[in-house]
Design a protein around this motif. Structure first.
Motif, PDB file in Angstrom:
ATOM      1  N   GLY A 152      25.273  49.236  10.123  1.00 16.39           N
ATOM      2  CA  GLY A 152      24.283  48.165  10.170  1.00 16.39           C
ATOM      3  C   GLY A 152      23.821  47.739   8.789  1.00 16.39           C
ATOM      4  O   GLY A 152      23.574  46.554   8.533  1.00 16.39           O
ATOM      5  N   ARG A 153      23.719  48.692   7.877  1.00 18.41           N
ATOM      6  CA  ARG A 153      23.302  48.385   6.506  1.00 18.41           C
ATOM      7  C   ARG A 153      24.289  47.459   5.811  1.00 18.41           C
ATOM      8  O   ARG A 153      23.924  46.724   4.891  1.00 18.41           O
ATOM      9  N   GLN A 154      25.536  47.489   6.232  1.00 16.31           N
ATOM     10  CA  GLN A 154      26.566  46.711   5.551  1.00 16.31           C
ATOM     11  C   GLN A 154      26.411  45.204   5.731  1.00 16.31           C
ATOM     12  O   GLN A 154      27.085  44.427   5.054  1.00 16.31           O
ATOM     13  N   SER A 155      25.492  44.793   6.598  1.00 18.62           N
ATOM     14  CA  SER A 155      25.207  43.358   6.724  1.00 18.62           C
ATOM     15  C   SER A 155      24.632  42.794   5.428  1.00 18.62           C
ATOM     16  O   SER A 155      24.631  41.578   5.223  1.00 18.62           O
ATOM     17  N   LEU A 156      24.157  43.662   4.546  1.00 21.36           N
ATOM     18  CA  LEU A 156      23.640  43.214   3.251  1.00 21.36           C
ATOM     19  C   LEU A 156      24.723  42.559   2.403  1.00 21.36           C
ATOM     20  O   LEU A 156      24.421  41.832   1.455  1.00 21.36           O
ATOM     21  N   LEU A 157      25.987  42.815   2.730  1.00 21.83           N
ATOM     22  CA  LEU A 157      27.088  42.216   1.984  1.00 21.83           C
ATOM     23  C   LEU A 157      27.571  40.903   2.599  1.00 21.83           C
ATOM     24  O   LEU A 157      28.496  40.280   2.078  1.00 21.83           O
ATOM     25  N   ASP A 158      26.950  40.486   3.714  1.00 24.49           N
ATOM     26  CA  ASP A 158      27.353  39.245   4.367  1.00 24.49           C
ATOM     27  C   ASP A 158      27.193  38.071   3.411  1.00 24.49           C
ATOM     28  O   ASP A 158      26.228  38.008   2.635  1.00 24.49           O
ATOM     29  N   PRO A 159      28.117  37.108   3.446  1.00 32.00           N
ATOM     30  CA  PRO A 159      28.091  36.001   2.485  1.00 32.00           C
ATOM     31  C   PRO A 159      26.882  35.071   2.597  1.00 32.00           C
ATOM     32  O   PRO A 159      26.560  34.372   1.650  1.00 32.00           O
ATOM     33  N   ASP A 160      26.190  35.067   3.744  1.00 30.96           N
ATOM     34  CA  ASP A 160      25.048  34.164   3.902  1.00 30.96           C
ATOM     35  C   ASP A 160      23.881  34.545   3.000  1.00 30.96           C
ATOM     36  O   ASP A 160      23.137  33.691   2.528  1.00 30.96           O
ATOM     37  N   ASP A 161      23.700  35.830   2.760  1.00 34.11           N
ATOM     38  CA  ASP A 161      22.579  36.298   1.939  1.00 34.11           C
ATOM     39  C   ASP A 161      22.960  37.631   1.306  1.00 34.11           C
ATOM     40  O   ASP A 161      22.388  38.669   1.607  1.00 34.11           O
ATOM     41  N   PRO A 162      23.954  37.612   0.407  1.00 29.74           N
ATOM     42  CA  PRO A 162      24.510  38.880  -0.073  1.00 29.74           C
ATOM     43  C   PRO A 162      23.658  39.551  -1.143  1.00 29.74           C
ATOM     44  O   PRO A 162      22.989  38.897  -1.948  1.00 29.74           O
ATOM     45  N   ILE A 163      23.696  40.852  -1.138  1.00 24.97           N
ATOM     46  CA  ILE A 163      23.072  41.626  -2.195  1.00 24.97           C
ATOM     47  C   ILE A 163      24.074  41.737  -3.344  1.00 24.97           C
ATOM     48  O   ILE A 163      25.286  41.698  -3.131  1.00 24.97           O
ATOM     49  N   ASP A 164      23.586  41.834  -4.571  1.00 22.75           N
ATOM     50  CA  ASP A 164      24.438  41.998  -5.739  1.00 22.75           C
ATOM     51  C   ASP A 164      24.693  43.489  -5.929  1.00 22.75           C
ATOM     52  O   ASP A 164      23.773  44.239  -6.267  1.00 22.75           O
ATOM     53  N   LEU A 165      25.919  43.931  -5.705  1.00 20.64           N
ATOM     54  CA  LEU A 165      26.255  45.353  -5.705  1.00 20.64           C
ATOM     55  C   LEU A 165      27.198  45.681  -6.847  1.00 20.64           C
ATOM     56  O   LEU A 165      28.271  45.090  -6.982  1.00 20.64           O
ATOM     57  N   TRP A 166      26.798  46.643  -7.685  1.00 25.58           N
ATOM     58  CA  TRP A 166      27.648  47.130  -8.777  1.00 25.58           C
ATOM     59  C   TRP A 166      27.733  48.642  -8.638  1.00 25.58           C
ATOM     60  O   TRP A 166      26.728  49.343  -8.749  1.00 25.58           O
ATOM     61  N   VAL A 167      28.937  49.146  -8.382  1.00 26.48           N
ATOM     62  CA  VAL A 167      29.136  50.568  -8.132  1.00 26.48           C
ATOM     63  C   VAL A 167      30.146  51.136  -9.123  1.00 26.48           C
ATOM     64  O   VAL A 167      31.203  50.546  -9.354  1.00 26.48           O
ATOM     65  N   VAL A 168      29.794  52.286  -9.688  1.00 32.65           N
ATOM     66  CA  VAL A 168      30.739  53.069 -10.481  1.00 32.65           C
ATOM     67  C   VAL A 168      31.047  54.345  -9.704  1.00 32.65           C
ATOM     68  O   VAL A 168      30.132  55.114  -9.373  1.00 32.65           O
ATOM     69  N   LEU A 169      32.314  54.558  -9.394  1.00 32.95           N
ATOM     70  CA  LEU A 169      32.757  55.735  -8.655  1.00 32.95           C
ATOM     71  C   LEU A 169      33.436  56.712  -9.599  1.00 32.95           C
ATOM     72  O   LEU A 169      34.320  56.324 -10.378  1.00 32.95           O
ATOM     73  N   ASP A 170      33.039  57.967  -9.546  1.00 34.87           N
ATOM     74  CA  ASP A 170      33.803  58.986 -10.237  1.00 34.87           C
ATOM     75  C   ASP A 170      35.182  59.054  -9.594  1.00 34.87           C
ATOM     76  O   ASP A 170      35.338  58.827  -8.391  1.00 34.87           O
ATOM     77  N   GLU A 171      36.194  59.354 -10.366  1.00 29.00           N
ATOM     78  CA  GLU A 171      37.551  59.400  -9.829  1.00 29.00           C
ATOM     79  C   GLU A 171      37.690  60.407  -8.686  1.00 29.00           C
ATOM     80  O   GLU A 171      38.546  60.255  -7.806  1.00 29.00           O
ATOM     81  N   ALA A 172      36.800  61.411  -8.664  1.00 33.33           N
ATOM     82  CA  ALA A 172      36.838  62.392  -7.576  1.00 33.33           C
ATOM     83  C   ALA A 172      36.624  61.730  -6.220  1.00 33.33           C
ATOM     84  O   ALA A 172      37.172  62.183  -5.204  1.00 33.33           O
ATOM     85  N   VAL A 173      35.846  60.649  -6.185  1.00 28.94           N
ATOM     86  CA  VAL A 173      35.535  59.964  -4.923  1.00 28.94           C
ATOM     87  C   VAL A 173      36.804  59.429  -4.272  1.00 28.94           C
ATOM     88  O   VAL A 173      36.962  59.490  -3.047  1.00 28.94           O
ATOM     89  N   ILE A 174      37.698  58.890  -5.078  1.00 29.65           N
ATOM     90  CA  ILE A 174      38.906  58.265  -4.527  1.00 29.65           C
ATOM     91  C   ILE A 174      40.092  59.227  -4.517  1.00 29.65           C
ATOM     92  O   ILE A 174      41.199  58.838  -4.117  1.00 29.65           O
ATOM     93  N   SER A 175      39.861  60.469  -4.931  1.00 32.34           N
ATOM     94  CA  SER A 175      40.946  61.451  -4.991  1.00 32.34           C
ATOM     95  C   SER A 175      40.863  62.491  -3.887  1.00 32.34           C
ATOM     96  O   SER A 175      41.825  63.221  -3.659  1.00 32.34           O
ATOM     97  N   ARG A 176      39.725  62.583  -3.220  1.00 33.07           N
ATOM     98  CA  ARG A 176      39.530  63.586  -2.162  1.00 33.07           C
ATOM     99  C   ARG A 176      39.753  62.936  -0.795  1.00 33.07           C
ATOM    100  O   ARG A 176      39.047  61.991  -0.437  1.00 33.07           O
ATOM    101  N   PRO A 177      40.700  63.419   0.018  1.00 36.56           N
ATOM    102  CA  PRO A 177      41.023  62.779   1.301  1.00 36.56           C
ATOM    103  C   PRO A 177      40.019  63.112   2.410  1.00 36.56           C
ATOM    104  O   PRO A 177      40.299  63.915   3.304  1.00 36.56           O
ATOM    105  N   VAL A 178      38.867  62.489   2.362  1.00 34.18           N
ATOM    106  CA  VAL A 178      37.861  62.689   3.409  1.00 34.18           C
ATOM    107  C   VAL A 178      38.402  62.145   4.732  1.00 34.18           C
ATOM    108  O   VAL A 178      38.809  60.986   4.815  1.00 34.18           O
ATOM    109  N   GLY A 179      38.425  62.987   5.755  1.00 36.78           N
ATOM    110  CA  GLY A 179      38.908  62.562   7.060  1.00 36.78           C
ATOM    111  C   GLY A 179      40.412  62.620   7.229  1.00 36.78           C
ATOM    112  O   GLY A 179      40.942  62.275   8.294  1.00 36.78           O
ATOM    113  N   GLY A 180      41.140  63.023   6.190  1.00 36.62           N
ATOM    114  CA  GLY A 180      42.594  63.082   6.275  1.00 36.62           C
ATOM    115  C   GLY A 180      43.264  61.888   5.635  1.00 36.62           C
ATOM    116  O   GLY A 180      42.618  60.941   5.166  1.00 36.62           O
TER     117      GLY A 180
END
Length: 293
Positions: A152-180
């Motif tokens: 439900g929170r992800q509606s903040l990214l809807d194009p009608d009224d989007p929030i400005d989101l800037w995220v920096v991810l540590d490489e560990a975030v995209i290297s660990r297979p959460v959920g398989g």
């Protein structure tokens, strides 16, 4: 951007406005409590936004401070809005703290994540797997409610009224297979799609960056559209997290975030790395390497 009238942020705004009027009138918290026939701690919690004030309490406080007319009417209206229920209210038993309410009113989010994909960018399957692993003591219903709130929170990214989101991810975030394998590949593809949105900037802080300014932990900086709603830092932990609102605390985290994003890969390089990992995951390579030794 239209203002998102989150009850949480309206309560915070109301408390700050009441504190300013009290200080301007030269009245102590103890004196207000005595006149209202309540505890000083109640007045303090109203001013800090931790307690929702009744309209009658606000009207009585403003009377003590000599606030009348349009100024009084405006603050009474804020008090009414602060007592409304946010869309997340039915899920309050499984929510920790006021973060969702703060986020709902924010105009911008700056976040550094060390271990997991931010909730605003998670797929349903990733969220399910992550929450189950992080909270093995929760029953299935609690996990499902958390996931519904996260989606439900992800509606903040809807194009009608989007929030400005800037995220920096540590490489560990995209290297660990959460959920398989399949779940994580889909999650990486979701990140690539999100990075294509005009209101989303995504960077990866690679392992070879070595020691960096964000090693103390994950944090989020929430920025609000109105001057009366100062920015706030949310430092997350296992029990919910901590809000930091003092100017020096905010400046420290802005300084840290600027250094983190300067050390990270550029957005286009980051997306290229995530796309590569979606096709040839690091965990697959490590499994082959382990098998051959």
């Amino acid at each position: 951007m239209t203002e998102r009238r989150s009850p949480t942020i309206r309560r915070r705004r109301l408390g700050a406005e009441l504190r300013q009027r009290r200080e301007k009138a030269g009245v102590t918290i103890e004196a207000v409590a005595e006149l209202l026939e309540c505890s000083a701690s109640k007045v303090s919690r109203i001013e800090t936004g931790h307690t929702t004030a009744t309209v009658r309490d606000v009207r009585d406080m403003l009377g003590i401070y000599g606030v009348t007319g349009a100024e009084c009417d405006e603050l009474i209206q804020i008090a009414r809005e602060a007592r409304q229920k946010g869309w997340w209210h039915p899920y309050s038993p499984v929510l920790a703290g006021a973060y969702v309410g703060m986020e709902a009113a924010a105009a911008s989010i700056r976040a550094y994540e060390q271990q997991t994909v931010p909730g605003l960018l998670q797929t349903e399957e990733y969220a399910q797997a992550m929450i189950r692993s992080a909270r093995p003591d929760w029953v299935a219903e609690e996990v499902d409610q958390r996931v519904r709130v996260r989606l439900g929170r992800q509606s903040l990214l809807d194009p009608d009224d989007p929030i400005d989101l800037w995220v920096v991810l540590d490489e560990a975030v995209i290297s660990r297979p959460v959920g398989g394998d399949a779940v994580m590949r889909a999650q990486l593809e979701r990140l690539v799609e999100a990075a294509d949105l005009p209101n989303v900037t995504l960077q990866v802080l690679p392992f070879d960056a070595g020691a960096h300014a964000g090693m103390d932990g994950t944090f989020t900086i929430l920025g609000f559209p109105e001057p009366g709603d100062p920015d706030v830092v949310y430092a997350e932990n296992a029990t919910g997290g901590l809000f930091l609102e003092k100017r020096d605390e905010l400046q420290k985290y802005i300084f840290i975030f600027d250094h983190i994003r300067a050390a990270a890969l550029r957005p286009e390089e980051s997306v290229a790395l995530i796309s590569k990992l979606a096709e040839e995951p690091l965990w697959k390579w490590r499994q082959r390497g382990t098998a051959s030794t």
